[in-house]
Design an enzyme around this catalytic site. Structure first.
Site, mmCIF file in Angstrom:
data_model
loop_
_atom_site.group_PDB
_atom_site.id
_atom_site.type_symbol
_atom_site.label_atom_id
_atom_site.label_comp_id
_atom_site.label_asym_id
_atom_site.label_seq_id
_atom_site.Cartn_x
_atom_site.Cartn_y
_atom_site.Cartn_z
ATOM 1 N N GLU A 109 34.578 23.016 36.653
ATOM 2 C CA GLU A 109 33.324 22.458 37.146
ATOM 3 C C GLU A 109 33.522 21.982 38.589
ATOM 4 O O GLU A 109 34.625 21.612 38.987
ATOM 5 C CB GLU A 109 32.869 21.311 36.244
ATOM 6 C CG GLU A 109 32.510 21.785 34.846
ATOM 7 C CD GLU A 109 31.882 20.706 33.989
ATOM 8 O OE1 GLU A 109 31.300 19.753 34.545
ATOM 9 O OE2 GLU A 109 31.975 20.830 32.752
ATOM 10 N N HIS B 221 40.200 19.155 29.889
ATOM 11 C CA HIS B 221 39.054 19.588 30.685
ATOM 12 C C HIS B 221 38.551 18.420 31.508
ATOM 13 O O HIS B 221 38.526 17.292 31.035
ATOM 14 C CB HIS B 221 37.927 20.100 29.775
ATOM 15 C CG HIS B 221 36.770 20.649 30.532
ATOM 16 N ND1 HIS B 221 35.504 20.132 30.418
ATOM 17 C CD2 HIS B 221 36.688 21.666 31.427
ATOM 18 C CE1 HIS B 221 34.684 20.822 31.200
ATOM 19 N NE2 HIS B 221 35.375 21.758 31.822
ATOM 20 N N HIS C 26 39.908 14.610 27.987
ATOM 21 C CA HIS C 26 38.721 15.004 28.735
ATOM 22 C C HIS C 26 38.473 14.037 29.879
ATOM 23 O O HIS C 26 38.448 12.829 29.681
ATOM 24 C CB HIS C 26 37.510 15.047 27.802
ATOM 25 C CG HIS C 26 36.484 16.030 28.254
ATOM 26 N ND1 HIS C 26 35.717 15.834 29.382
ATOM 27 C CD2 HIS C 26 36.118 17.218 27.734
ATOM 28 C CE1 HIS C 26 34.919 16.872 29.530
ATOM 29 N NE2 HIS C 26 35.131 17.733 28.550
#
Length: 181
Positions: A47, A67, A89
């Site tokens: 992202e 992530h 995360h």
């Protein structure tokens, strides 16, 4: 498998790391020396504005997912173990010498040095100081919950160090096999 992210950022991996051929690493990911990334691990910084940094002597075991959300970072300090099937995360920071157990989820948190987050626990939106233990299945989602955490015991510290040492030996063993082939 190494892939660029949509921003055309590529993983940066130490020559002294060992990455399974079935691991997937995408984007702005930096992996240090003597890191073991096991089979089917997924590490994604795809992202916009996201990044993942994994320090030296860490291990990312089978089926771990790391992530980072847009404009966030996952930072994993040296000598940290991520056990089978856990999820880390971002935004998230794991201090030096931590252990994150099987099936555990950590998200949007800062975890100090020498913290054990044992199996199937959930840690979200808190800061955990160094030397604490989150026990099996515990859910820590309020800063008040952190105040009740126990200190690491010598037995748990020994366990944590044995996992780190075992996985560093795996890095050496797999690299030796590759050289023989």
């Amino acid at each position: 498998m190494l892939y660029p992210n949509p921003q055309n950022q590529h993983p940066k991996i130490s020559e002294n790391a060992w990455i399974s051929e079935t691991a997937i690493i995408v984007g702005d990911v930096t992996i240090g020396d003597n890191v073991f990334v096991a089979h089917n691990a997924i590490i994604r910084a795809d992202e916009p504005g996201s990044s993942v940094t994994i320090g030296d002597n860490c291990n990312v075991q089978d089926n771990v997912i790391i992530h980072a959300l847009s404009n966030s970072e996952v930072k994993i300090e040296n000598d940290t173990s991520l056990a089978h099937g856990c999820i880390v995360h971002g935004p998230c920071t794991l201090g030096q010498g931590c252990f994150v157990g099987f099936g555990t989820v950590v998200f949007d948190c800062n975890i100090g040095d020498d913290v054990l987050v044992l199996h199937n626990a959930t840690v979200r939106a808190v800061d955990i100081p160094s030397g604490k233990v989150v026990f099996d299945g515990q859910v820590i989602t309020k800063q008040d919950d952190v105040e009740k955490l126990d200190e690491i015991t010598p037995d748990l510290a020994k366990f944590k160090n044995s996992v780190i040492n075992a996985n560093i030996k795996l890095v050496d063993g797999y690299k030796d096999l590759a050289q023989e082939a």
